[in-house]
Design an enzyme around this catalytic site. Sequence first.
Site, short mmCIF file in Angstrom:
data_model
loop_
_atom_site.label_atom_id
_atom_site.label_comp_id
_atom_site.label_asym_id
_atom_site.label_seq_id
_atom_site.Cartn_x
_atom_site.Cartn_y
_atom_site.Cartn_z
N LYS A 1 -19.19 -15.50 1.79
CA LYS A 1 -20.59 -15.26 2.12
C LYS A 1 -21.40 -14.63 1.01
O LYS A 1 -20.95 -13.68 0.37
CB LYS A 1 -20.65 -14.30 3.31
CG LYS A 1 -20.20 -14.92 4.60
CD LYS A 1 -20.37 -13.90 5.70
CE LYS A 1 -20.04 -14.49 7.06
NZ LYS A 1 -19.96 -13.42 8.06
N GLY B 1 -14.49 -3.58 0.11
CA GLY B 1 -15.88 -3.12 0.13
C GLY B 1 -16.16 -2.09 -0.95
O GLY B 1 -17.22 -2.09 -1.59
N ARG C 1 0.82 -1.22 0.00
CA ARG C 1 0.00 0.00 0.00
C ARG C 1 0.86 1.26 0.00
O ARG C 1 0.44 2.28 -0.55
CB ARG C 1 -0.94 -0.01 1.20
CG ARG C 1 -2.01 -1.04 1.01
CD ARG C 1 -3.05 -1.04 2.09
NE ARG C 1 -4.11 -1.94 1.70
CZ ARG C 1 -5.00 -2.47 2.52
NH1 ARG C 1 -4.99 -2.16 3.79
NH2 ARG C 1 -5.94 -3.27 2.06
N GLY D 1 -9.73 -8.27 -0.61
CA GLY D 1 -8.53 -8.62 0.14
C GLY D 1 -8.06 -10.04 -0.09
O GLY D 1 -6.90 -10.28 -0.47
P1 ADP Z 1 -12.55 -11.19 -0.65
O1 ADP Z 1 -11.76 -10.80 0.59
O2 ADP Z 1 -11.69 -11.31 -1.84
O3 ADP Z 1 -13.74 -10.30 -0.86
P2 ADP Z 1 -14.07 -13.16 0.80
O4 ADP Z 1 -13.61 -12.55 2.08
O5 ADP Z 1 -15.49 -13.04 0.43
O6 ADP Z 1 -13.13 -12.67 -0.40
O7 ADP Z 1 -13.81 -14.74 0.84
C1 ADP Z 1 -12.56 -15.31 0.94
C2 ADP Z 1 -12.59 -16.50 1.84
O8 ADP Z 1 -13.58 -17.44 1.48
C3 ADP Z 1 -11.27 -17.21 1.74
O9 ADP Z 1 -10.59 -17.06 2.95
C4 ADP Z 1 -11.66 -18.67 1.46
O10 ADP Z 1 -10.93 -19.59 2.23
C5 ADP Z 1 -13.11 -18.73 1.84
N1 ADP Z 1 -13.83 -19.79 1.13
C6 ADP Z 1 -13.97 -19.91 -0.20
N2 ADP Z 1 -14.65 -21.03 -0.50
C7 ADP Z 1 -14.94 -21.63 0.67
C8 ADP Z 1 -15.64 -22.82 1.04
N3 ADP Z 1 -16.18 -23.62 0.12
N4 ADP Z 1 -15.76 -23.10 2.35
C9 ADP Z 1 -15.22 -22.32 3.28
N5 ADP Z 1 -14.56 -21.17 3.00
C10 ADP Z 1 -14.42 -20.84 1.72
#
Ligand code: ADP
Length: 401
Positions: free
Chosen positions: A200, A378, A34, A355
């Site tokens: 989620k 976000g 960053r 992230g």
């Molecule tokens: P970002 O930070 O890129 O927006 P998220 O925070 O929504 O992404 O999600 C990332 C997390 O989701 C990762 O740490 C990953 O391990 C988890 N994840 C992805 N698929 C699964 C799954 N099938 N079961 C449990 N966790 C999962």
Amino acid sequence: MLYLEDVDIKGRTVLVREDFNVPLHDGRITDENRIVSALPTLKYILEQGAALVVCSHLGKPKKGPEPGLSLAPVAKRLGELLGREVPLAPDCVGPEVESMVGDLQAGDVLLLENLRFHAAETGKTPDARGDFGRRLGGLADVFVNDAFAVCHRENASVVDAPGAAKTCSCGMLLKKEWEYLGEALREPARPFVAVTGGAKVSSKLGVLTGLLGKVDHIIVGGAMANTFAVAQGFEVGRSMVEDDLVDAAADIIDQARAKGTTLHLPLDVVWGKSTSDAQAGGSGAWGDMPQDAMALDIGPETVKLFVSVIEQARTVVWNGPMGLFENPAFADGSEKVCRAVAGLDSDALTIVGGGDSVAMVGAFDLADEFGFISTGGGSFLEFLEGKELPGFRALKECASQ
Ligand code: ADP
Ligand code: MG
């Protein structure tokens, strides 16, 4: 909205809002990305002959100043990277800071202390924020926002500070976000494919809904896909599911059909008994999965389907890993989908944000193969959703004053 290049800053004092919210371990910066990303904006300002004041938040201090969340390590590292001393002010507003800013000469740099040491930075009402934001913005002649990661937040340094400076503009890092994400959404080369995944549905519902009808294909993987599987009537064992969003997932399936976006859901999955399993328990269709297991990655048939959709794409935006990629036993789906996006030729626009998603691209060593890596989490999602971000709105209002 003005760009930094549009503003005459020679001989003036310029306050830049950067995102220096770097990870720290025992007072050491463990990832300086960053800080490095901010250098083009900061160097440009110094080369133009301005005095430079930089501000940022760091972490989530709960009640006032916390020594462990001081920006001191950032001041030190920024000084090394800029090749000049970067003193750290004891605060970000107040008489002492005003006098330090007043003493700056062209070419000098001053870093202000953590904005979130003041609760007003994230104050919930305009009253709680406004005064603090105006004192901050009032420090300088020119206010520059270069922190995309906070542009979706109604924070004092994002929405109140710009109007208090005489002029304000968007920094070079923020301009890149605006241009790349804007191009993808305004005039996408088609097919336009959105790849979504991660933990989620709740945090991605807005994006999914916002992209329906705008993109040609939405790919859904990750834990998010489990909730869709329940909506389709499958048994998903102990997989992560958001029960309260099953109806919303069903609604997205229906709306996609109505709006002409093809929704691609997993055909098969890879499962395990626990997230820390050293080896996957097996793979197959939802119906093959033992009920005491959980889906932790997309399966090989799904990889084939997702890759074939991606190979046709001219625009790809990606947020959310396809599985629990942090465990190598469940990283295969994410890696193969990542390689497919990375393998598109250079006139396809490929964007990744979030992230964990950016960490994933880094973990597969494919960052250089992407067209653009957003610095937002976000804010990236809200931009894709089609919302006007408060940070951009403030810069536009300030430019039209
Ligand atoms: P970002 O930070 O890129 O927006 P998220 O925070 O929504 O992404 O999600 C990332 C997390 O989701 C990762 O740490 C990953 O391990 C988890 N994840 C992805 N698929 C699964 C799954 N099938 N079961 C449990 N966790 C999962
Ligand atoms: Mg995340």
